[in-house]
Scaffold this active site. Structure first.
Site, PDB file in Angstrom:
ATOM      1  N   GLY A  21       0.620  -1.005  -0.039  1.00 38.89           N
ATOM      2  CA  GLY A  21      -0.193   0.054   0.240  1.00 38.89           C
ATOM      3  C   GLY A  21       1.150   1.215  -0.181  1.00 38.89           C
ATOM      4  O   GLY A  21       0.681   2.356   0.760  1.00 38.89           O
ATOM      5  N   ALA A  22       1.832   1.410  -0.660  1.00 39.65           N
ATOM      6  CA  ALA A  22       2.904   2.087  -0.576  1.00 39.65           C
ATOM      7  C   ALA A  22       2.475   3.173  -1.983  1.00 39.65           C
ATOM      8  O   ALA A  22       3.587   4.614  -2.283  1.00 39.65           O
ATOM      9  CB  ALA A  22       4.123   1.693  -0.911  1.00 39.65           C
ATOM     10  N   ASN A  23       1.616   3.679  -2.678  1.00 42.89           N
ATOM     11  CA  ASN A  23       1.086   4.517  -2.922  1.00 42.89           C
ATOM     12  C   ASN A  23       0.886   5.789  -2.333  1.00 42.89           C
ATOM     13  O   ASN A  23       0.426   6.391  -3.182  1.00 42.89           O
ATOM     14  CB  ASN A  23      -0.165   4.048  -4.455  1.00 42.89           C
ATOM     15  CG  ASN A  23      -1.442   3.099  -4.118  1.00 42.89           C
ATOM     16  OD1 ASN A  23      -1.267   2.259  -3.015  1.00 42.89           O
ATOM     17  ND2 ASN A  23      -2.325   4.403  -3.966  1.00 42.89           N
ATOM     18  N   GLY A  25      -0.547   8.309   1.285  1.00 37.86           N
ATOM     19  CA  GLY A  25      -0.318   8.188   2.949  1.00 37.86           C
ATOM     20  C   GLY A  25       0.387   7.376   3.926  1.00 37.86           C
ATOM     21  O   GLY A  25       1.848   7.825   3.443  1.00 37.86           O
ATOM     22  N   SER A 142      -3.508  -0.952  14.354  1.00 37.66           N
ATOM     23  CA  SER A 142      -3.964   0.690  14.666  1.00 37.66           C
ATOM     24  C   SER A 142      -5.431   0.267  16.426  1.00 37.66           C
ATOM     25  O   SER A 142      -5.339  -0.503  16.857  1.00 37.66           O
ATOM     26  CB  SER A 142      -5.270   0.495  13.547  1.00 37.66           C
ATOM     27  OG  SER A 142      -6.740   1.689  14.798  1.00 37.66           O
ATOM     28  N   TYR A 167     -13.335  -3.804  10.740  1.00 38.69           N
ATOM     29  CA  TYR A 167     -12.246  -3.021  11.484  1.00 38.69           C
ATOM     30  C   TYR A 167     -11.517  -3.423  12.424  1.00 38.69           C
ATOM     31  O   TYR A 167     -10.521  -3.638  12.273  1.00 38.69           O
ATOM     32  CB  TYR A 167     -12.365  -1.104  11.083  1.00 38.69           C
ATOM     33  CG  TYR A 167     -11.580  -0.655  10.972  1.00 38.69           C
ATOM     34  CD1 TYR A 167     -10.254  -0.703   9.368  1.00 38.69           C
ATOM     35  CD2 TYR A 167     -10.831   0.038  11.639  1.00 38.69           C
ATOM     36  CE1 TYR A 167      -8.460  -0.317   9.662  1.00 38.69           C
ATOM     37  CE2 TYR A 167      -9.668   0.222  11.726  1.00 38.69           C
ATOM     38  CZ  TYR A 167      -8.565   0.402  10.532  1.00 38.69           C
ATOM     39  OH  TYR A 167      -7.556   0.937  10.808  1.00 38.69           O
TER      40      TYR A 167
END
Length: 298
Positions: A21-23, A25, A142, A167
């Site tokens: 998920g490095a694209n 944030g 989280s 979540y």
């Protein structure tokens, strides 16, 4: 660890990182800092176009950055297997990608999307890559793992679904997994570390791309009023990934009130998430659902 910042990241020359998920944030900021300190970074993205845009942006800021893009959809175990088969030795795996509080949907293999993406996708990826990981696995959870639980009798949310509850389940699963991975690595005598991190409340597009309706509106407002900048939130996983003082089994989160903001320090997980019995049960279920069996379990 007092007021630890990215300036304290040691030279990462010669080390290879995989950041999911490095694209955007937290993942993008993590990749940017790792590359800026000499690391080679494999940036993954589900959407190839967005991934290419992220790589171009990073290279515009750091022309000499050693980065490459590879597509990876953690909601599709076929994609996870294809990605893992094309990765050689890696020093640090950063399990960062995730989705947050969407309406109920299922992954390609029929898992509830948050559990399937946030936990099962990373469980499978870690298991497939672990024989080639030389130093660390960092799992990003989280603060909302607190109060979570695993709904073993309704993992898909077919009987009852709440975006927030599921979540929390996925982030609770991240903690159970990372702590159990630490136990198994230690029992194996491995030098690989399993370290947890969470970003506190950080302003990313995670809060706007998943939730809908009033929940989406509330998160947009709180992003502006409460959240810390992504550069601060990413410090926790950067510390976990790079600092020589980080220890396997540690959980790194912000030092501010309620762990919402601040600099990295060691935090304590929800006591329920430290249950070895629950972790073993989740591990067994995860192996069955993903078809990925860890090498030291063979």
């Amino acid at each position: 660890m007092a007021d630890w910042t990215a300036d304290r990241i040691p030279d990462q020359s010669g080390r290879t990182f995989v950041v999911t998920g490095a694209n955007s944030g937290l993942g993008y900021e993590t990749a940017r800092q790792l590359a800026g300190h000499g690391g080679r970074v494999i940036m993954t993205a589900r959407n190839e176009t967005k991934g290419r845009e992220a790589v171009a942006k990073l290279r515009a800021d750091q022309p000499d950055a050693d980065v490459e893009l590879r597509t990876l959809d953690l909601a599709d175990l076929d994609s996870v297997r294809a990605f893992a088969a094309d990765v050689a030795e890696v020093d640090v795996l950063v399990n960062n990608a995730g989705i947050m509080m969407p309406p109920r949907s299922l992954t390609k293999q029929g898992f509830e999307s948050q559990f399937g993406t946030n936990h099962l996708g990373h469980f499978a990826l870690t298991g497939l890559l672990l024989p080639r990981v030389r130093a660390r696995v960092v799992t990003v959870s989280s603060g909302l793992h607190r109060g979570g639980s695993i709904h073993f009798d309704d993992l898909t949310g077919e009987r009852k679904y709440s975006p927030r509850v599921f979540y929390s389940q996925s982030k609770f699963a991240n903690v159970l997994f990372a702590l159990e991975l630490d136990r198994r690595l230690r029992a194996e005598g491995s030098a690989v570390l399993s370290v947890l991190a969470h970003p506190g409340y950080s302003a990313t597009n995670l809060q706007s791309t998943g939730p809908t309706g009033l929940l989406s509106l509330a998160m947009k407002v709180s992003n502006r009023l409460i959240a810390q900048d992504v550069s601060m939130g990413a410090l926790n996983q950067l510390y976990a990934a790079t600092d020589p003082a980080a220890k396997s089994g540690q959980f790194i989160g912000p030092d501010g009130r309620g762990e919402m903001r601040g600099y990295p320090h060691v935090v304590q997980p929800d006591p329920a998430a430290t249950s070895a019995e629950t972790a073993r049960r989740l591990w067994d279920v995860s192996e069955k659902l993903t078809g990925v069996r860890y090498a030291f379990d063979a």
